[in-house]
Structure formats: C-alpha cells, structure tokens
Design an enzyme around this catalytic site. Structure first.
Site, mmCIF file in Angstrom:
data_model
loop_
_atom_site.group_PDB
_atom_site.id
_atom_site.type_symbol
_atom_site.label_atom_id
_atom_site.label_comp_id
_atom_site.label_asym_id
_atom_site.label_seq_id
_atom_site.Cartn_x
_atom_site.Cartn_y
_atom_site.Cartn_z
ATOM 1 N N GLU A 50 49.940 42.021 26.066
ATOM 2 C CA GLU A 50 48.928 42.409 27.048
ATOM 3 C C GLU A 50 47.686 42.966 26.362
ATOM 4 O O GLU A 50 46.556 42.746 26.819
ATOM 5 C CB GLU A 50 49.506 43.446 28.023
ATOM 6 N N TRP A 105 45.895 39.979 25.256
ATOM 7 C CA TRP A 105 45.259 39.310 26.398
ATOM 8 C C TRP A 105 43.871 39.906 26.633
ATOM 9 O O TRP A 105 42.905 39.188 26.912
ATOM 10 C CB TRP A 105 46.143 39.463 27.631
ATOM 11 N N TRP A 110 33.872 25.529 47.014
ATOM 12 C CA TRP A 110 34.121 26.910 47.395
ATOM 13 C C TRP A 110 33.044 27.397 48.360
ATOM 14 O O TRP A 110 31.873 27.008 48.250
ATOM 15 C CB TRP A 110 34.093 27.824 46.172
ATOM 16 N N ASN A 164 48.862 44.607 38.513
ATOM 17 C CA ASN A 164 48.450 43.299 37.989
ATOM 18 C C ASN A 164 49.047 42.136 38.773
ATOM 19 O O ASN A 164 48.374 41.127 39.017
ATOM 20 C CB ASN A 164 48.818 43.173 36.512
ATOM 21 N N TRP A 214 35.250 32.546 43.310
ATOM 22 C CA TRP A 214 35.806 33.677 42.568
ATOM 23 C C TRP A 214 34.757 34.753 42.288
ATOM 24 O O TRP A 214 35.097 35.939 42.138
ATOM 25 C CB TRP A 214 36.433 33.214 41.252
ATOM 26 N N TRP A 258 39.819 36.502 37.042
ATOM 27 C CA TRP A 258 39.469 35.754 38.250
ATOM 28 C C TRP A 258 39.416 34.255 37.985
ATOM 29 O O TRP A 258 39.909 33.449 38.783
ATOM 30 C CB TRP A 258 38.136 36.261 38.807
#
Length: 473
Positions: free
Chosen positions: A274, A277, A305, A342, A360, A383
């Site tokens: 993590e 990440w 979108w 999360n 987004w 996102w």
C-alpha cells in the site's frame, strides 16, 4: 569564512521534525534557521476539509518547533512574494524545502527556485515526501512503470537508509520576523458548522502519527490482509491522514512494516504494498502530470460520461441519499470524519462513474473538498483506476455491485448502522452527527424516510455496460 546568515526553512506537506532531510541539513549547518509556513496560492486552492485539517497540522507543528527553542513564522500571500520579503527582512541567503510532485506544486516550486536563484539566494529542494524519487525507478528498458506489480517487484528489492533523527534544538536568529496569527487565515471558514464535528475525528501532529503507527504495528498489522477490507472493523493503519501532511514520513512507515515482516508478520507485506501504491501514484503524476485533470488513456475522452455536477443524481450521491446503504454510509462517513474506508471508496467511485455514468472528475473534486487525507496523486489515480480510464485500471466492465459488496464486507450491517440514521428506531451517535455537520440548506433530517434507490443496481450496471459496448474508441 563561516556563513552565519539565516536559512529560511519552508515547510509545506512535511510538518514533522524526524526524518526530515531539509531540517536535518539546516540544523547541522550551524546557521540560524527560520522555519516558515506560507498560506500561498497552493494552500488557498485546496478544498474545505483539507485546508481546515492543514491548519490543525500547522498549529501542532509550530508547538513542536517551540520545543526546540524555535518558532514557526506564518505569512500569507504568493509564495515568491512572501519568500522575497522574508529574505529582505532577515538577511537570509538560503531557502530550503522538501520537494512535491503534483503539477500545481511543481509549477510553483520551479518558478520560485528560478526567481530566488536569480536573486542570488541558495534555493534548494530536498527529498522526503516519497520513498523513492520518481526519476530513480525505471523499467529494464529505461521507461517509467505504467503497471503497479512490476514496480512493486522492483522497489521491493531496494534498501532504504535509516530515517533522520529529530534535532534536539534549532538555532534561531537574533531577531525573529513578525508572524501572522493563523486564526486570521480563516482556514476553517468553508467548513462552517461541520468543523467542530470533523475535528473530533482528526489525529493531528507528529507525536500522534507516530503513536498511530506504533499501535498499528503492534495490534493490527499481523491481520492486515484479512481485515483491511471490512469497513466496520478497525483493520487499517489510518496513516493516510498523517502522510498527507507529512506528520510522519513514508520511510518511517516502511521501516516499521519491514521490521514486522522480518519478525514473522507475513501480512505486513500487504501494508508495504500500500505504501508503494502511493509511490506508484506519484510516479505516474511525475511522468504524466495530466493524470490529475485528464483521462490518462486519451481514448476515454470519447466516452459518454455526464459532466453536469448539478444533476439531481449527483446531488443525491454527494449528500449520501442515493438509496443504496453502502454508498450512502460511505459518503456520510467522509463528511463527518474526513476519511473514507478504502473498500468503500472503490464502491462509491464505481457507483458514480458506472451506475450514474458520471465523469470521474466530478467525484474527484468532491473528494478533494471533503477528505482530510486528500492527496493529489492518490485521489486522481484512485478515481481513474475505478473508472477504467487510468493506468493499471480495473476493466470498465468490472462494475462493483454495492449490494453484493455490502453482503460480503458488511454482512451484519455494522457499518451501515454506524452511518445511516433513517429507518432505525435508535440510530447511533455517529449517524446522527451527519445531520449536525451538513449545511442546514440541505434540509436533511434523521426522522425523514430513507430514500428509494435513485438507480436500480442491476439497471445501472446494464446501462454502464451498454455504453461501454457501444463506445467509439
């Protein structure tokens, strides 16, 4: 001759004393050090909750500096104007700071460094916001990583040096410049009545951040992989809030995780992933800065979108009134506490971009206004990962069903009950607190009926998949 002129030490998202390269170098120089924090164009551009939380961190950091016999000088205005004024007032010949990597901060810092050097000032930037400088991590062919797993496998082999210790004292100037009163900045103004409620959920300052890390390593890291996806369980580190403001360094977290792994806590490796990440997000922001505002995959520019943030469906999503309990609980958790689990982030992002077919960027902007752990790189990549337009993304046809997710990750409705008041005879205090935090203009009441779903989950999924299958890219 020994240079005895002051160093202006410009704090930004590095509000700590330990493992701070610029502070370590300044304290070892023997020169007077003047710590400063600027309410500049970058700070002013932040959302309501991040700006409010930043003010708490700045205050705590000022108190920590006082313990070293120093103080934190506060000024408001454009970064370059403030720095030049402080150079003139103090006779400082150096301005040092920790590097940032998002496009807005980089644009400011590049301009500031060039201008100060042109003035004959020693302008230097130091590492510390990341584990690895983005330009030091490359693929075997020399490019940057566009997929997470190969990057993880590479950096996992790296050895990081030990963290810098905090200085015991910091030499100050003979005469301190005048400092603003942080109250005059009104950093909490946009929070209105929600500020007092949000403050109850913040873990502010370096000491509390370090205690949070220690508690996580001692109590929860051994079961991190097993429990981190259950939002009703205290199974995560909670350190994203503190990493955002630099109240703890990623290197301190990394070494603590590695120590736990070597002592037999195998699930600590997931915690280390993590941290990487987060590195991956900044790696991408450095090499492809457009990821913060544009589709990382340009083909997605043609996807249909909806881009209207004022739509009734979007308003229901922002207010936690979609009629989908898992989505609404998550949105309310964020509004009250400034953070969101999360697993819940993925679900609410999928619901907005797929079930509601909304761009987004609208969701990212709302998160940027509401999250106290808002991070420009992680927010953008997260996102886009969910939406399908980003790197290493979940395929667009992977649509999280929030009802199925609730059954899997909150089977006893503990998370739902914590944050949803309507329809329950004895709602929890946390669920009620949402109605005390939101603007009165929203007209919400815990006594009102819980809303019907604005979009049926099956219908929303079919609509999203139909749009994907008929896309023009």
């Amino acid at each position: 001759m020994t240079d005895n002129s002051p160093i202006l030490l410009w704090f930004r998202r590095d509000l700590r004393l330990a493992d701070h390269a610029a502070l370590d170098a300044a304290s070892k120089s023997g020169r007077p050090v003047i710590p400063i924090f600027l309410c500049d164009e970058v700070v002013k551009g932040q959302g309501a909750a991040p700006r409010f939380r930043l003010g708490l961190s700045v205050t705590a950091h000022g108190q920590a500096l006082e313990g070293l016999g120093s103080q934190l000088i506060l000024r408001k205005g454009s970064a370059l104007d403030c720095l030049r004024e402080l150079v003139r007032e103090t006779g400082a010949t150096a301005v040092w700071w920790s590097r940032l990597y998002d496009p807005i901060a980089k644009k400011r810092d590049v301009a500031v460094k060039a201008a100060l050097k042109g003035d004959g000032v020693d302008a230097q930037s130091f590492a510390g916001h990341l584990l690895f400088e983005p330009w030091t991590v490359e693929t075997k062919t020399g490019g940057f990583y566009k997929v997470f797993t190969p990057m993880w496998k590479t950096v996992r082999q790296y050895e990081l040096p030990s963290a810098y210790p905090a200085p015991h004292q910091l030499r100050g100037p003979e005469n301190w410049p005048v400092s603003d009163d942080i109250a005059s900045w009104h950093l909490a103004r946009d929070m209105r009545r929600g500020a007092a409620i949000l403050a109850e959920h913040c873990c502010v300052g370096e000491q509390k951040a370090q205690a949070r890390l220690n508690d996580f390593i001692a109590q929860r890291v051994a079961q991190y992989k097993d429990k981190r996806n259950f939002p009703a369980v205290d199974g995560t580190s909670g350190l994203s809030e503190n990493l955002t403001y630099g109240e703890i360094s990623p290197r301190q977290c990394w070494h603590a995780g590695w120590q736990a792994l070597h002592q037999g806590d195998a699930q600590a490796e997931v915690f280390l992933k993590e941290l990487v990440w987060r590195e991956f997000a900044y790696h991408l922001v450095h090499h492809t800065p457009q990821i913060t505002t544009e589709n990382w995959k340009p083909d997605w520019d043609a996807f249909p979108w909806n881009t209207d943030p004022e739509r009734a469906e979007v308003r229901a999503w922002t207010q936690g009134r979609t009629g989908i309990p898992f989505v609404d609980a998550a949105m309310r958790q964020m509004y009250v506490t400034g953070v969101m689990h999360n697993r819940a982030r993925m679900i609410v992002a999928s619901y907005l971009t797929k079930h509601l077919m909304t761009h987004w960027r609208i969701g990212a902007a709302w998160f940027a206004d509401c999250l106290t752990d808002w991070d420009p790189a992680s927010n953008a990549m997260g996102w886009q990962w969910v939406a399908g337009s980003g790197p290493d993304s979940a395929p667009y046809f992977r649509v999280f069903n929030p009802v199925v997710q609730q059954g899997k990750f909150d089977p006893k409705d503990r998370y739902i009950r914590r944050w949803i008041a309507e329809g329950y005879p004895n709602p929890t205090a946390t669920a009620i607190s949402y109605f005390n935090a939101v603007p009165k203009a929203w007209g919400l009441s815990p006594d009102a009926p819980y809303p019907e779903p604005i979009v049926n989950t099956d219908e929303g999924r079919k609509r999203a998949l139909a749009a994907y299958e008929t896309r023009s890219f």
